[in-house]
Design a protein around this motif. Sequence first.
Motif, PDB file in Angstrom:
ATOM      1  N   PRO A  34       0.224  -7.218   0.428  1.00 52.61           N
ATOM      2  CA  PRO A  34      -0.119  -5.686  -0.285  1.00 52.61           C
ATOM      3  C   PRO A  34      -0.015  -4.867  -0.058  1.00 52.61           C
ATOM      4  CG  PRO A  34      -1.951  -6.401   0.791  1.00 52.61           C
ATOM      5  CD  PRO A  34      -1.148  -7.442   0.739  1.00 52.61           C
ATOM      6  N   PRO A  35       0.998  -3.853  -0.340  1.00 55.56           N
ATOM      7  CA  PRO A  35       1.976  -3.188   0.322  1.00 55.56           C
ATOM      8  C   PRO A  35       1.669  -1.891   1.328  1.00 55.56           C
ATOM      9  CG  PRO A  35       1.925  -2.334  -1.436  1.00 55.56           C
ATOM     10  CD  PRO A  35       1.274  -3.398  -1.464  1.00 55.56           C
ATOM     11  N   ASP A  36       0.288  -1.087   1.156  1.00 59.58           N
ATOM     12  CA  ASP A  36      -0.308  -0.300   2.081  1.00 59.58           C
ATOM     13  C   ASP A  36       0.173   0.360   2.729  1.00 59.58           C
ATOM     14  OD1 ASP A  36      -2.681  -1.084   1.357  1.00 59.58           O
ATOM     15  OD2 ASP A  36      -2.883  -2.746   2.668  1.00 59.58           O
ATOM     16  N   GLY A  37       1.596   0.812   2.377  1.00 61.02           N
ATOM     17  CA  GLY A  37       2.585   2.556   3.125  1.00 61.02           C
ATOM     18  C   GLY A  37       3.974   1.888   3.594  1.00 61.02           C
ATOM     19  N   THR A  74       9.441  -3.016   2.959  1.00 58.79           N
ATOM     20  CA  THR A  74       8.901  -4.882   2.823  1.00 58.79           C
ATOM     21  C   THR A  74       8.823  -5.767   1.168  1.00 58.79           C
ATOM     22  OG1 THR A  74       8.270  -4.239   4.795  1.00 58.79           O
ATOM     23  CG2 THR A  74       8.020  -6.827   3.825  1.00 58.79           C
ATOM     24  N   PHE A  75       7.780  -4.542   1.483  1.00 61.85           N
ATOM     25  CA  PHE A  75       7.105  -5.001  -0.158  1.00 61.85           C
ATOM     26  C   PHE A  75       8.212  -5.414  -1.448  1.00 61.85           C
ATOM     27  CE2 PHE A  75       5.109  -3.512  -4.463  1.00 61.85           C
ATOM     28  CZ  PHE A  75       3.497  -4.910  -4.127  1.00 61.85           C
ATOM     29  N   TRP A  76       9.198  -4.309  -1.707  1.00 58.79           N
ATOM     30  CA  TRP A  76      10.100  -4.429  -2.106  1.00 58.79           C
ATOM     31  C   TRP A  76      11.060  -5.378  -1.859  1.00 58.79           C
ATOM     32  CZ3 TRP A  76       8.965  -3.318  -6.511  1.00 58.79           C
ATOM     33  CH2 TRP A  76       8.130  -2.258  -7.173  1.00 58.79           C
ATOM     34  N   ALA A  77      11.044  -5.744  -1.008  1.00 62.08           N
ATOM     35  CA  ALA A  77      12.129  -6.619   0.078  1.00 62.08           C
ATOM     36  C   ALA A  77      11.442  -7.732  -0.494  1.00 62.08           C
ATOM     37  CB  ALA A  77      11.996  -6.227   0.957  1.00 62.08           C
ATOM     38  N   ASP A 116      -6.023   0.096  -6.391  1.00 63.41           N
ATOM     39  CA  ASP A 116      -6.776   0.293  -5.051  1.00 63.41           C
ATOM     40  C   ASP A 116      -5.453   0.500  -3.842  1.00 63.41           C
ATOM     41  OD1 ASP A 116      -9.194   0.588  -5.251  1.00 63.41           O
ATOM     42  OD2 ASP A 116      -9.122  -1.898  -4.862  1.00 63.41           O
ATOM     43  N   HIS A 117      -4.611  -0.315  -4.248  1.00 64.04           N
ATOM     44  CA  HIS A 117      -3.933  -0.809  -3.985  1.00 64.04           C
ATOM     45  C   HIS A 117      -2.189  -0.184  -4.335  1.00 64.04           C
ATOM     46  CE1 HIS A 117      -5.735  -3.377  -0.537  1.00 64.04           C
ATOM     47  NE2 HIS A 117      -5.858  -4.343  -2.026  1.00 64.04           N
ATOM     48  N   ILE A 118      -2.419  -0.107  -5.508  1.00 60.51           N
ATOM     49  CA  ILE A 118      -1.021   0.456  -5.564  1.00 60.51           C
ATOM     50  C   ILE A 118      -0.718   1.943  -5.756  1.00 60.51           C
ATOM     51  CG2 ILE A 118       1.795  -0.366  -7.164  1.00 60.51           C
ATOM     52  CD1 ILE A 118       1.304  -2.354  -5.442  1.00 60.51           C
ATOM     53  N   LEU A 119      -2.088   2.160  -6.931  1.00 64.05           N
ATOM     54  CA  LEU A 119      -1.860   3.597  -7.812  1.00 64.05           C
ATOM     55  C   LEU A 119      -2.663   4.427  -6.865  1.00 64.05           C
ATOM     56  CD1 LEU A 119      -2.428   2.259 -11.202  1.00 64.05           C
ATOM     57  CD2 LEU A 119      -0.443   2.987  -9.663  1.00 64.05           C
ATOM     58  N   ALA A 120      -3.610   3.603  -6.391  1.00 61.06           N
ATOM     59  CA  ALA A 120      -4.305   5.027  -5.065  1.00 61.06           C
ATOM     60  C   ALA A 120      -5.084   6.102  -5.446  1.00 61.06           C
ATOM     61  CB  ALA A 120      -3.834   5.714  -3.983  1.00 61.06           C
ATOM     62  N   ASP A 121      -5.605   4.608  -7.419  1.00 63.80           N
ATOM     63  CA  ASP A 121      -6.239   5.947  -7.981  1.00 63.80           C
ATOM     64  C   ASP A 121      -7.760   6.373  -6.889  1.00 63.80           C
ATOM     65  OD1 ASP A 121      -7.709   6.541 -10.050  1.00 63.80           O
ATOM     66  OD2 ASP A 121      -7.722   4.893 -11.330  1.00 63.80           O
ATOM     67  N   PRO A 122      -8.109   7.999  -7.289  1.00 59.62           N
ATOM     68  CA  PRO A 122      -8.769   9.017  -6.541  1.00 59.62           C
ATOM     69  C   PRO A 122      -9.899   8.459  -7.435  1.00 59.62           C
ATOM     70  CG  PRO A 122      -7.410   9.760  -8.679  1.00 59.62           C
ATOM     71  CD  PRO A 122      -6.235   9.288  -8.102  1.00 59.62           C
ATOM     72  N   ARG A 123     -10.176   7.974  -8.772  1.00 55.73           N
ATOM     73  CA  ARG A 123     -11.293   7.724  -9.294  1.00 55.73           C
ATOM     74  C   ARG A 123     -12.357   6.063  -7.608  1.00 55.73           C
ATOM     75  NH1 ARG A 123     -10.460   6.251 -14.893  1.00 55.73           N
ATOM     76  NH2 ARG A 123      -8.495   6.489 -14.038  1.00 55.73           N
ATOM     77  N   ARG A 124     -11.302   5.299  -7.806  1.00 61.32           N
ATOM     78  CA  ARG A 124     -10.752   4.050  -7.203  1.00 61.32           C
ATOM     79  C   ARG A 124     -12.096   4.734  -5.675  1.00 61.32           C
ATOM     80  NH1 ARG A 124     -13.619   0.174  -7.724  1.00 61.32           N
ATOM     81  NH2 ARG A 124     -12.204  -1.000  -6.359  1.00 61.32           N
ATOM     82  N   ILE A 125     -10.944   5.868  -5.412  1.00 58.38           N
ATOM     83  CA  ILE A 125     -10.899   5.920  -3.540  1.00 58.38           C
ATOM     84  C   ILE A 125     -12.648   6.678  -4.093  1.00 58.38           C
ATOM     85  CG2 ILE A 125     -10.463   8.033  -1.906  1.00 58.38           C
ATOM     86  CD1 ILE A 125      -7.900   7.689  -2.888  1.00 58.38           C
ATOM     87  N   LEU A 126     -13.198   7.759  -4.805  1.00 54.94           N
ATOM     88  CA  LEU A 126     -14.191   7.936  -4.312  1.00 54.94           C
ATOM     89  C   LEU A 126     -15.786   6.746  -4.843  1.00 54.94           C
ATOM     90  CD1 LEU A 126     -14.596  11.171  -7.275  1.00 54.94           C
ATOM     91  CD2 LEU A 126     -14.921  10.755  -4.711  1.00 54.94           C
ATOM     92  N   ALA A 127     -14.925   5.919  -5.683  1.00 53.66           N
ATOM     93  CA  ALA A 127     -15.938   4.928  -6.134  1.00 53.66           C
ATOM     94  C   ALA A 127     -16.006   4.189  -4.924  1.00 53.66           C
ATOM     95  CB  ALA A 127     -15.588   3.540  -6.824  1.00 53.66           C
TER      96      ALA A 127
END
Lengths: 367, 332
Positions: free
Chosen positions: A106-109, A113-116, A251-262
């Motif tokens: 997972p890219p996590d920042g 490397t992720f795209w490569a 969680d890992h790609i879109l950084a969805d705020p609803r998921r962050i709250l959950a």
Amino acid sequence: MRVTFPHMGTLWIVVKTLFEAIGQDVVVPPPITQKTIALGVRHSPEMACFPLKVNMGNFIEGLERGADTILMAGGSGPCRFGYYAQVQREILKDLGYSFNMIAVDPPDGDWRTFWARLRPLLGGKQPGWKEGLETALLVWEKLKALDDVHHLVLETRPFEKRSGAVTRCHDLFLREMAELRDRKAVRRLTAETRAEMSSLREAGKNPLRVAMLGEIYMCLEPAVNMHLEKLLGEMGVYVERTIYLSHWLRDHILADPRRILARRSFKKCASRYLDHFVGGHGWESVGKTVRYAREGFDGVVHLLPFTCGPEVIAQGILLRVSRDYDIPVLSLSMDEHSSETGLLTRLETFVDMLSQRRTGRRAELCT
Amino acid sequence: MPASVGIPRALLYYQFFAFWQGFFGALGAEAVVSGQTGRNILEAGLTAAVEETCLPVKVFLGHLQDLAGRGVDCLLVPRYVRVEKKRYTCPKLLGLPDMTRSLLPGLPPLLVPGINGPIDEPPVLAELERACGIFPADRKRLKEAYRFGLGEYRRFLRGRLQGELFFTEKTAHGNRAPSFKVALLGHDYNIFDEYLSFNLPRYLQRQGVEIVTPAVCGRKQVSSGCGRLEKDIFWTFNRDIAGAAFYFLERGEVEGFILVSSFACGPDSIVNEIMEREFKRAGVPYLTLILDEHTGEAGLRTRLEAFLDMLAWRRGKGARYFPAYGNPVDCR
């Protein structure tokens, strides 16, 4: 290049759609059967956790059908999953297969490397922005539709008029969904399925509510949890699934705020018992059990592959949560030796116990 | 102020005991180490733990109960998340304090410092200040104790690099010169716990085997050994073991490998498979021993004897494959 990948619930529909949209050959491995599991178990380390073995079965069946590239996810620990691809590659190499393994963390920042890592999958083609965006939107639409309909299936099943009708409708939906290529059709199919589901439903009763949580693969893949949702649903239990396929993307790609709250809320719920991540979904399991206990659920089914480190920690802690919140927790540790009959007996007992607790409570209230 | 701190003789005790003993000693508390693992400790641990936990964690829970029985004022259960940058210990160590609290509610208070990096770096000192608030020591005293602990720890590490091990028996080889050099690979808490491993290192020494363990490899050797892996291993101790194994393999200085693992150990199940495949490809003999509470000494000894016999035949007859019947074959 012909790509294959491991199964995990409805993931195959999403991956198939993605590769077909960018014009890449894809070999969907055959559905997981006893043969898949037997193949995987034969060639995997004995002590490895169950998902690794089932993946191996998928890979072998995929390669036998002409795939030459394997797409696999990775991770950075401490859960064993992060190192799966390395072991699997070595085993398949020793078995004599020639293939290319693309293991994506997972890219996590670290997007570069992720795209490569992913680039070889495009096979030299460079899709334009418009095409790329169209593909991304289609995949997202499907992912959402799959998860929404799954939720609906769980909601409808305890109320179905004829046993098995909802499952049949769901299976049909999945088969059709896999073939769709534009967003409008996805929306239309989803609407039709919704209408059909409501026609299968009858009013009445207040079903037992059980939350299903634990390790993600065991929760998402019905072939390895022996269709636990279906078994419980057809006993008239409402099953709340706590992990969906789209969560990973959110969680890992879109950084969805609803998921962050959950995520923040389950951490808060868990803090009295476990205040640190333990890898995998161990922390979630503890936090969610507390949350569902507070929400008045009748019980919790905790799924884990045999010897899963994070979930074994959670299991130890859940014993105490269960006592403190007076909520029954059934920890099911599964692997290739689990039998459906054994599972069914345990589930029936669990459900009996839950309904007796309900009537018992009501009786207490009356006196 | 607590007069005594209980240190369980299990898990990372075998890495960090010198540090903790020095640290608490300098703070003026008595560091009480639990007894050697034995039947009682093991059974106490088994009763408390979830069945599918690994053996060393079960034993750890037993040692805590042993210490509670000795009436110590508090127990040291650190949360070892990382002991070096970027790598983890293992999921079970991450959640160990929490699991302990849930499974053994009646214990004396736990001291839970969170170790989230190399033990000789400043964040650890800050964490010790937080966790050891019950000691009425001012910052200066705490810092001195920390430095003293580190000194002891470094001395231990130096000795270990030179081959001083927990088990070294001075007269181990008797009059005989060592017959083989074998690498003994596994977590220190499995190998050096005399009860769990049935005194494996000493047994091998008495058979005239010279043992090397990953402890004699420094960081450089481990990194060079791990160079053959496509992805670096993210568990510190398993990386040390695998790196050392590959280093020994490249140098060709050992005649066989003995892998010691415990049932239900997650990282071992993955990394050992990779090591075994490398040994197989290189044509070097190895023996995998998996320990749990049901392991019997006789079974273990039989397998070890067979392994050592095989090493002797390989050398004497120059063959690589010894079928159960018929003549040895050199299938090089």
